[in-house]
Design a protein around this motif. Structure first.
Motif, short mmCIF file in Angstrom:
data_model
loop_
_atom_site.label_atom_id
_atom_site.label_comp_id
_atom_site.label_asym_id
_atom_site.label_seq_id
_atom_site.Cartn_x
_atom_site.Cartn_y
_atom_site.Cartn_z
N ALA A 173 3.02 0.11 -36.59
CA ALA A 173 2.94 -0.05 -35.41
C ALA A 173 1.75 0.92 -34.52
CB ALA A 173 4.14 0.52 -34.84
N ARG A 174 0.94 1.78 -35.50
CA ARG A 174 -0.10 2.52 -35.07
C ARG A 174 -1.28 1.61 -35.25
NH1 ARG A 174 1.31 6.69 -39.44
NH2 ARG A 174 2.91 7.84 -38.44
N HIS A 175 -1.11 0.29 -35.53
CA HIS A 175 -2.24 -0.68 -35.82
C HIS A 175 -2.59 -1.29 -34.20
CE1 HIS A 175 -3.19 0.26 -39.74
NE2 HIS A 175 -1.91 0.13 -40.12
N ALA A 176 -3.71 -1.31 -33.94
CA ALA A 176 -3.92 -2.02 -32.72
C ALA A 176 -3.69 -3.57 -32.70
CB ALA A 176 -5.31 -2.08 -31.98
N GLY A 177 -3.12 -4.10 -31.80
CA GLY A 177 -2.67 -5.44 -31.83
C GLY A 177 -1.50 -5.86 -32.68
N VAL A 178 -0.87 -5.02 -33.31
CA VAL A 178 0.31 -5.41 -34.30
C VAL A 178 1.69 -5.12 -33.49
CG1 VAL A 178 1.40 -4.92 -36.40
CG2 VAL A 178 -0.83 -5.05 -36.28
N THR A 179 2.47 -5.85 -33.45
CA THR A 179 3.76 -5.79 -32.83
C THR A 179 4.58 -5.53 -34.26
OG1 THR A 179 3.55 -7.31 -31.09
CG2 THR A 179 5.64 -6.70 -31.56
N ALA A 180 4.84 -4.27 -34.38
CA ALA A 180 5.85 -4.01 -35.55
C ALA A 180 7.63 -3.79 -34.86
CB ALA A 180 5.71 -2.48 -36.23
N GLN A 181 8.38 -4.24 -36.12
CA GLN A 181 9.88 -4.05 -35.84
C GLN A 181 10.54 -3.97 -37.15
OE1 GLN A 181 9.89 -7.94 -33.97
NE2 GLN A 181 10.96 -8.81 -35.54
N LEU A 182 11.66 -3.43 -36.83
CA LEU A 182 12.33 -3.03 -38.30
C LEU A 182 13.30 -4.01 -38.48
CD1 LEU A 182 13.33 -0.65 -40.07
CD2 LEU A 182 15.37 -0.35 -38.41
N GLY A 183 13.27 -4.80 -39.68
CA GLY A 183 14.31 -5.81 -40.14
C GLY A 183 14.00 -6.29 -41.37
N THR A 184 15.11 -6.96 -42.04
CA THR A 184 15.02 -7.28 -43.34
C THR A 184 14.86 -8.89 -43.48
OG1 THR A 184 17.32 -8.08 -43.21
CG2 THR A 184 17.30 -5.94 -43.46
N PHE A 185 14.89 -9.40 -44.56
CA PHE A 185 14.51 -10.77 -44.74
C PHE A 185 15.40 -11.76 -43.95
CE2 PHE A 185 13.14 -9.16 -49.23
CZ PHE A 185 12.03 -8.90 -48.65
N ASP A 186 16.72 -11.15 -43.63
CA ASP A 186 17.68 -11.97 -42.82
C ASP A 186 17.26 -11.83 -41.51
OD1 ASP A 186 19.20 -12.91 -45.19
OD2 ASP A 186 19.98 -10.92 -45.29
N ASP A 187 16.39 -11.38 -40.92
CA ASP A 187 16.27 -11.08 -39.53
C ASP A 187 14.93 -11.76 -38.92
OD1 ASP A 187 18.47 -9.12 -39.20
OD2 ASP A 187 16.91 -7.68 -40.12
N ILE A 188 14.58 -12.77 -39.78
CA ILE A 188 13.58 -13.74 -39.42
C ILE A 188 13.81 -14.49 -37.96
CG2 ILE A 188 12.02 -15.52 -40.00
CD1 ILE A 188 12.08 -14.65 -42.88
#
Length: 191
Positions: free
Chosen positions: A75-90
């Motif tokens: 999430a610290r990287h500009a332009g990146v939307t970071a989210q918590l999730g597993t392979f089942d959360d696509i």
């Protein structure tokens, strides 16, 4: 991925993993060139190095990982939307999905389901990258992470059975976080 021991290792060693993976990746360069532009999911993003490079290149990037420490770093990287999730959360739809050495932690029985979800999340003709360690069976490494290993024909067969067309392969051997060397394979495919 839901193996608690594996997740705990990545949580405890997030900074070490970020340092180890901070290098240029020719497969990422090729993936971006083949994709050209669009919306990308970095599945199992770790500290977000690849996500950051894709965002810098003008892609719309969602980075997802099951380890909160990794999501915070991404999430610290500009332009990146970071989210918590597993392979089942696509969720959502993407022009490309980058799964670089993340799905190797998924149980073998779950891989067809995960690949089907990835295929469903790609726009028609979308691009998929998968990096895996080569081998057979499943085992824990010396620091406790659980791996599922595949042969090249087995992995290629799974992608083909899911409806992917493989258009590029790359091979290598590198030292991992546990200090041991392993052979690997990256496949790039169109959905």
């Amino acid at each position: 991925m839901s193996d608690k021991a594996t997740l705990d290792v990545y949580a405890a060693k997030a900074a070490d993993y970020a340092t180890m993976t901070d290098h240029e990746d020719p497969q990422l360069t090729d993936f971006m060139a083949a994709l050209g532009q669009g919306r990308v999911l970095d599945l199992g993003c770790g500290p977000g190095r690849a996500a950051a490079r894709m965002a810098e290149a003008g892609f719309q990037v969602t980075a997802m990982d099951p380890v909160p420490e990794m999501v915070a770093m991404a999430a610290r990287h500009a332009g990146v939307t970071a989210q918590l999730g597993t392979f089942d959360d696509i969720s959502g739809t993407y022009d490309g999905i980058w799964a670089n050495f993340s799905l190797l932690h998924a149980p073998r029985a779950d891989m067809p389901r995960h690949l089907a979800a990835i295929k469903s999340a790609l726009h028609a003709g979308g691009l998929f990258h998968i990096g895996m360690k080569l081998g057979t069976g499943a085992a824990r490494d010396s620091i406790g992470r659980l791996y599922t290993y595949y042969s090249e024909p087995e992995l290629a067969g799974l992608l083909t059975d899911t409806g992917f067309t493989i258009d590029a392969r790359a091979y290598g051997r590198d030292k991992g976080l546990d200090g041991t060397y392993a052979d690997w394979l990256c496949l790039r495919a169109h959905g």
